[in-house]
Design a protein around this motif. Structure first.
Motif, short mmCIF file in Angstrom:
data_model
loop_
_atom_site.label_atom_id
_atom_site.label_comp_id
_atom_site.label_asym_id
_atom_site.label_seq_id
_atom_site.Cartn_x
_atom_site.Cartn_y
_atom_site.Cartn_z
N GLU A 35 3.25 -0.03 0.96
CA GLU A 35 4.47 0.71 0.64
C GLU A 35 4.32 2.21 0.90
N ARG A 36 3.26 2.80 0.38
CA ARG A 36 3.17 4.26 0.44
C ARG A 36 2.65 4.77 1.78
N ARG A 37 1.82 4.02 2.48
CA ARG A 37 1.38 4.48 3.81
C ARG A 37 2.55 4.43 4.79
N ARG A 38 3.40 3.42 4.67
CA ARG A 38 4.58 3.37 5.53
C ARG A 38 5.50 4.55 5.24
N ILE A 39 5.68 4.90 3.97
CA ILE A 39 6.49 6.06 3.62
C ILE A 39 5.87 7.32 4.21
N ALA A 40 4.55 7.46 4.11
CA ALA A 40 3.88 8.64 4.67
C ALA A 40 4.08 8.71 6.17
N GLN A 41 3.99 7.57 6.85
CA GLN A 41 4.20 7.55 8.30
C GLN A 41 5.62 7.96 8.64
N ASP A 42 6.59 7.43 7.90
CA ASP A 42 7.99 7.79 8.14
C ASP A 42 8.23 9.27 7.87
#
Length: 551
Positions: free
Chosen positions: A270-277
């Motif tokens: 969840e949070r790595r995808r948010i960081a990438q976005d």
């Protein structure tokens, strides 16, 4: 201060084990509490004049305590832990110890930051705004407390260290006066100066994200330790707090023995995808903010102000968390692949029969994977209005919210009683996953929101699962709400605002207020299946559980 970190990989899957060993070195009093100077005038430090005067408090006990600290200075202490979170900044010691890296690069944009009490004739200095000059760069203005204003100022003069071919700028050449002069050029013909400087810094925008957010789901990284980007508009602070909020309730659930360790993998997904976005957005936002404004519609090299405004508003959504939409996983029941919707980590339900899919068509105003919007509802018991988020405090509990429609209608009333019977059954999630002897709402809180006229029913007209009884406290009057007009604060219209149908629905809300599941009132079995995918059945009394403390 930590000096070493070790993980015993042979016991990481043992819930009772303490596989992490951290060695700490005690600091001296001088190392632990370095001297601080007071607010500066134009960057010059000034003493506060109160040291050891008769206006200072009696510090005899402080001096005695300091001597005890110094007696332990340079001694070591060993701590054994089940889990560890490294939220120790961009130069993270924890990240280096566990061998993880940040991937990405630095931009060419150099920014200075001043926290000042401004003396200026610029009329909007107390408004959050962005200023683009024709050829001198940009400023972001963020008003703060106590007359302070934070200025993010693009520096047009940057230097690299001699003989250094890296992309890092030489910050030794940057000082508050240089930053102020850049601000004065950007704001011209308006004037700005200050006599009170509270804090300043300079930074080169680095846009990097960690290769992994944890090791063995035992040591985790959060905040700047695992992603760096432009700090403008509080993105750094807000996104970092969202990391910790996402991780905290998951670790607590596992440590208490409520949930299986598998849910910890969803932190990275969840949070790595948010960081990438966020970093992809930040690339665009930094370019828009640092570029010069377009002279007219034909100026292809300039920045469109309409495009900049849209990006500015999207940045607000990132900072507030409103834009976050978590992908499919064991704790988010939505269609699609968990790997494609996350960062590539497989966080799907381990046993296929426990996978359930939400019926998103039931309520157009609620998006599975996003925070549930807040609208006012009334307490059935006393007609007090509450925002929905006020009755969803962050105390580690899951919420199963039943929107029952008009319970004066026979069909809806019958569905509600059948639902309550299913929720009260011995094999329901409430009985399987709540520790014996714990509060009935210690892990799950079942809430009801109906839209029959409030004065046509009472709390006692509803099933006991929505008003559990306690021998000391009696009936619980705080779990039944109604979508009706209040005496003083109008009509929340939550059914209309969220698109809730009159035949009702069930909404499962995570402890962090994100929506996990939406389904019809008849699908109580799906609720049981959803929780079976990651919760632990409770077979021992609450008092006998490890770390069995209530939140």
């Amino acid at each position: 201060m930590p000096s070493s970190l070790k993980i015993d990989e042979s016991v990481v899957e043992d819930d009772a084990a303490y596989p992490i060993t951290v060695t700490l070195r005690h600091l001296t009093e001088e190392e632990a509490t370095p001297k601080q100077s007071s607010t500066s005038a134009n960057g010059q430090g000034t003493q506060d004049g109160l040291f050891r005067s008769n206006l200072a408090k009696d510090d005899t006990q402080d001096l005695l305590d300091a001597s005890k600290i110094n007696a332990r200075a340079n001694s070591e202490e060993v701590i054994h832990a089940k889990y560890m979170i490294g939220a120790d900044g961009a130069h993270s010691w924890t990240r280096n110890q566990i061998g993880l890296k940040l991937e990405g690069d630095s931009t060419d944009y150099i920014w200075g930051v001043l926290d000042i009490v401004p003396i200026t004739d610029f009329p909007d200095i107390r408004m959050r705004c962005a200023i683009h000059s024709a050829d001198c760069g940009s400023i972001m203005v963020i008003p703060r407390e106590n007359k302070l204003v934070r200025l993010y100022i693009q520096l047009t003069t940057t230097n690299q260290k001699a003989g250094d071919n890296s992309s890092r700028a030489d910050r030794s050449k940057i000082n508050p006066q240089m930053i102020l002069e850049s601000a004065q050029r950007i704001l011209a013909p308006y004037k700005i100066t200050y006599r009170k400087l509270d804090w300043w810094t300079a930074y080169q925008i680095g846009q990097r994200v960690g290769t992994s957010f944890s090791v063995l789901e035992r040591v985790f990284l959060a905040g700047d330790a695992v992603h760096t980007h432009s700090p403008k508009a509080g993105q750094g602070m807000n996104v970092s707090m969202q990391d910790s909020f996402n991780l905290g309730w998951k670790i607590a659930s596992v440590v208490k023995g409520h949930a299986r360790r598998s849910i910890l993998k969803t932190y990275q997904s969840e949070r790595r995808r948010i960081a990438q976005d966020l970093i992809a957005f930040d690339h665009k936002f930094s370019r828009l903010f640092s570029g010069r404004p377009a002279k007219d519609v034909m100026d292809a090299e300039g920045i469109s102000m309409e495009e900049f405004k849209a990006a500015f508003e999207k940045g607000n959504m990132f900072a507030s968390g409103i834009a976050v939409n978590y992908g499919a996983s064991a704790i988010v029941a939505k269609e699609g692949s968990s790997e494609e919707q996350g960062d590539g980590t497989d966080v799907s339900v381990a046993i296929a029969k426990h996978r359930v899919i939400s019926d998103q068509s039931l309520c157009g105003g609620i998006t599975v994977g996003m925070r549930i919007p807040s609208h006012k509802v009334l307490s059935q018991a006393d007609a007090r209005p509450w925002h929905l988020h006020e009755v969803l405090p962050s105390n580690g509990r899951w919420r199963v919210v039943v929107f029952a429609g008009n319970t004066n209608e026979n069909q809806q009333r019958d569905k509600l009683w059948k639902l309550s019977e299913a929720f009260s059954a011995p094999d329901s999630f409430l009985n399987l996953y709540t520790p014996k002897g714990a509060r009935s709402d210690g892990v799950f809180e079942v809430l009801l929101i109906h839209n029959a006229p409030r004065q046509s029913v009472t709390v006692l007209d509803f099933p006991e699962v929505f008003r559990p009884f306690d021998e000391i406290d009696g009936w619980d009057y705080n779990k039944i709400f109604v979508d009706d007009v209040s005496y003083h604060e109008g009509f929340g219209n939550i059914y209309e605002a969220l698109g809730i149908p009159q035949n009702g629905c069930i909404v499962i809300i995570r402890p962090d207020q994100y929506v996990s599941y939406v389904g019809s009132m008849e699908k109580t079995a799906a609720v049981n299946s959803f929780f079976a995918g990651f919760m632990k059945e409770q077979h021992v009394p609450y008092e006998a559980q490890p770390n069995g403390t209530q939140v």
